[in-house]
Design an enzyme around this catalytic site. Structure first.
Site, short mmCIF file in Angstrom:
data_model
loop_
_atom_site.label_atom_id
_atom_site.label_comp_id
_atom_site.label_asym_id
_atom_site.label_seq_id
_atom_site.Cartn_x
_atom_site.Cartn_y
_atom_site.Cartn_z
N PRO A 155 0.88 -1.16 0.11
CA PRO A 155 -0.01 -0.05 -0.04
C PRO A 155 0.72 1.49 -0.07
O PRO A 155 2.04 1.15 0.09
CB PRO A 155 -0.84 -0.17 1.34
CG PRO A 155 0.07 -0.84 2.32
CD PRO A 155 0.97 -1.68 1.40
N TRP A 156 0.19 2.38 0.10
CA TRP A 156 0.78 3.74 0.10
C TRP A 156 1.27 4.46 1.09
O TRP A 156 1.61 5.52 1.38
CB TRP A 156 -0.25 4.57 -1.03
CG TRP A 156 -1.63 4.49 -0.67
CD1 TRP A 156 -2.42 4.04 -1.29
CD2 TRP A 156 -2.13 5.36 0.36
NE1 TRP A 156 -3.79 4.11 -1.03
CE2 TRP A 156 -3.47 4.72 0.23
CE3 TRP A 156 -1.75 5.84 1.40
CZ2 TRP A 156 -4.46 5.18 1.00
CZ3 TRP A 156 -2.89 6.47 2.46
CH2 TRP A 156 -4.28 6.14 2.21
N LYS A 180 4.94 -5.10 -6.60
CA LYS A 180 3.87 -4.03 -7.16
C LYS A 180 3.74 -3.07 -6.28
O LYS A 180 3.03 -3.16 -5.32
CB LYS A 180 2.74 -4.66 -7.74
CG LYS A 180 1.85 -4.01 -9.05
CD LYS A 180 1.42 -2.55 -8.69
CE LYS A 180 0.13 -2.62 -7.87
NZ LYS A 180 -0.27 -1.46 -7.71
N PRO A 181 4.39 -1.86 -6.43
CA PRO A 181 4.16 -0.56 -5.24
C PRO A 181 3.00 -0.27 -5.64
O PRO A 181 2.27 -0.19 -6.76
CB PRO A 181 5.19 0.14 -5.40
CG PRO A 181 5.67 -0.07 -6.82
CD PRO A 181 5.42 -1.44 -7.17
N ALA A 182 2.35 0.63 -4.59
CA ALA A 182 1.10 1.50 -4.80
C ALA A 182 1.38 2.50 -5.83
O ALA A 182 2.58 3.01 -5.85
CB ALA A 182 0.72 1.90 -3.58
N THR A 235 -9.63 -4.67 2.67
CA THR A 235 -10.35 -5.89 2.78
C THR A 235 -11.03 -6.27 1.45
O THR A 235 -11.18 -7.36 0.93
CB THR A 235 -11.35 -6.09 3.76
OG1 THR A 235 -10.62 -5.89 5.19
CG2 THR A 235 -12.21 -7.23 4.17
N CYS A 289 -3.70 0.85 9.24
CA CYS A 289 -4.68 -0.13 9.24
C CYS A 289 -5.18 -0.42 10.43
O CYS A 289 -6.36 -0.92 10.53
CB CYS A 289 -3.94 -1.37 8.42
SG CYS A 289 -2.50 -1.96 9.02
#
Length: 486
Positions: A155-156, A180-182, A235, A289
């Protein structure tokens, strides 16, 4: 505003820089100014195919990586940690530019990034099996082997740190990785990829393909030659990944969303408790999160606690992440800002009391006023949905049994906390609450040695600690019949 030079914007495969096969690029936006930072090469299925080919070649038997001593893998990981530490200031500024978090927070993230690599570097030559007293005239033992090619989607909100949470255990166990980066924050991942090559990782072991989730991310998850997917994010997306990955029966680790409760008992020091609860909710502009956004406060101290919470929130300073006086940067992008504002409006409409904030800031950039809601009930959207922004919801409760039931009523189960001077309350709560991490008299004390992950719809599998290695390993049982039945 700091002038941070952008050094790498291409796709990193096989220790080389590539333009996207399609020729497409995408813009990366500075959330503090809403201005473009750079155009980055946009990977999609064709680029993922190239990365998988490179990763499989690097993982095949007899390759440099598969033939390397485990202790040598550990030294390589430590060398990467050394290089990140040398580039700490540049990487911190790059994170602040790309993500919007205050520079001091980005510097802390980079320290944690280095610590994560060093921790797993130490594990590289300590992953081993067991001998088993199996029935019969046999010798049996287990071998612990790497899963293979691991697709990793981050995530970012903590770009460099989430990279370390994924790469470090995977590499320690001997896997190859495709990250795979954000799309909002690819810049630090690309720079750290360059450092990995400099550290001496063989070609194909580490690959970074920036791009969008529905194209690059989906191709990585669906690829039949990818053995595992590790994902951190919402989610909603986690469910899609799980469904797609099931088609090829990939191993999957999911660290997903949360709506984490923090219970404030009647025995606390109210100003101290209000500060802990504030930090639990507002850290990283609320983009965490495990943020403790459901603040349950005992009815006997409720109003005084609300007053302290509002006063603390009002002291937050919004502005450029490069200003040392700033304590709150922007939200990540326009879409996230709109989502947060929509949930704030729902809270107002459903009868929650806005104690402070409740609006978008008038300054340029994706800034939202720190917001505190009181008189919140469990049925309100703001008490049920993950807001992922600087919004605290303060709810009232009467008894510990009652509040435990309310904490557990959520579909999520990532984290929980309790502030109390009563050890019996602490033990009862920690045993009864359904959450992967439970903090007592603190919140979000997440360190590399302690496993992290969720119950219920907050995901499955664990990251960090020794547990974080298990998702990147396969157990092979070897049984040898003894000659002559001895």
């Amino acid at each position: 505003m700091s002038q941070v030079p952008i050094k790498f914007t291409q796709i990193f495969i096989n220790n080389e820089w590539h333009n996207s096969v399609s020729g497409k690029t995408f813009p990366v936006i500075n959330p503090a100014t809403e201005e473009k930072i750079a155009d980055v090469q946009e990977g999609d299925k064709a680029d993922i195919d190239k990365a998988v080919t490179a990763a499989r070649e690097a993982f095949k038997l007899g390759s440099t990586w598969r033939s390397m001593d485990a202790s040598a893998r550990g030294r390589l990981i430590n060398k990467l940690a050394d290089l990140i530490e040398i580039e700490r200031q540049y990487l911190s500024e790059l994170e602040s530019l790309d993500n919007g978090k205050p520079l001091a927070e980005a510097e802390f993230d980079l320290d944690c990034t280095v610590a994560t690599f060093r921790y797993y570097a130490g594990w590289a030559d300590k992953i081993h099996g067991k001998t088993i007293p199996a029935d019969g005239p046999v010798v049996s033992f287990t071998k612990i082997e790497p899963v293979g090619v691991c697709g990793q989607i981050i995530p970012w909100n903590y770009p460099a740190l989430m990279l370390a949470w994924k790469w470090a255990p995977a590499l320690a166990a001997g896997n190859t990785v495709i990250l795979k980066p954000a799309e909002q924050t690819p810049l630090s991942a690309l720079y750290i990829a360059k450092l990995a090559a400099e550290a001496g990782f063989p070609p194909g072991v580490i690959n970074v393909v920036p791009g969008y989730g529905p194209t690059a991310g989906a191709a990585l998850v669906a690829h039949p030659r990818v053995d595992k997917i590790a994902f951190t994010g919402s989610t909603e997306i986690g469910k899609l990944i799980s469904k797609t990955a099931s088609e090829t029966l990939k191993r999957v680790t999911l660290e997903l969303g949360g709506k984490s409760p923090l219970v404030v008992t009647e025995s606390v020091d109210i100003p101290e408790a209000a500060q802990i609860a504030h930090d639990a909710c507002f850290a990283n502009m609320g983009q965490c999160c495990c943020a403790g956004t459901r603040t349950y406060v005992h009815e006997s101290i409720y109003e005084e606690f609300v007053k302290h919470s509002a006063a603390i929130a009002n002291k937050r300073v919004l502005g450029s992440p490069f200003d040392a006086n700033v304590t709150q940067g922007p939200q990540i992008d326009a879409a996230q800002t709109a989502k947060i504002l929509d949930l704030i409006e729902s809270g107002k409409k459903q009868g929650a009391r806005v104690v402070t904030g409740g609006q978008r800031s008038t300054r340029k950039g994706y800034f939202i006023e720190p917001t505190v809601f009181a008189d919140v009930t469990d049925s309100m959207r703001i008490a049920q949905e993950e807001i992922f922004g600087p919004v605290q919801q303060i709810l009232k409760y009467k008894s510990l049994d009652e509040v435990i039931d309310r904490c557990n009523s959520s579909a999520y189960g990532l984290a929980a906390g309790i502030l109390t001077k009563d050890i019996n309350q602490a033990l009862k709560f920690s045993g009864a609450v359904q959450a992967g991490s439970v903090w007592v008299n603190c919140y979000d004390h997440t360190v590399v040695q302690t496993p992290f992950g969720g119950f219920k719809q907050s995901g499955h599998g664990r990251e960090l600690g020794e547990e974080g290695l298990h998702g990147y390993c396969e157990v092979k049982t070897v049984t040898i019949k003894l000659a002559g039945g001895q």
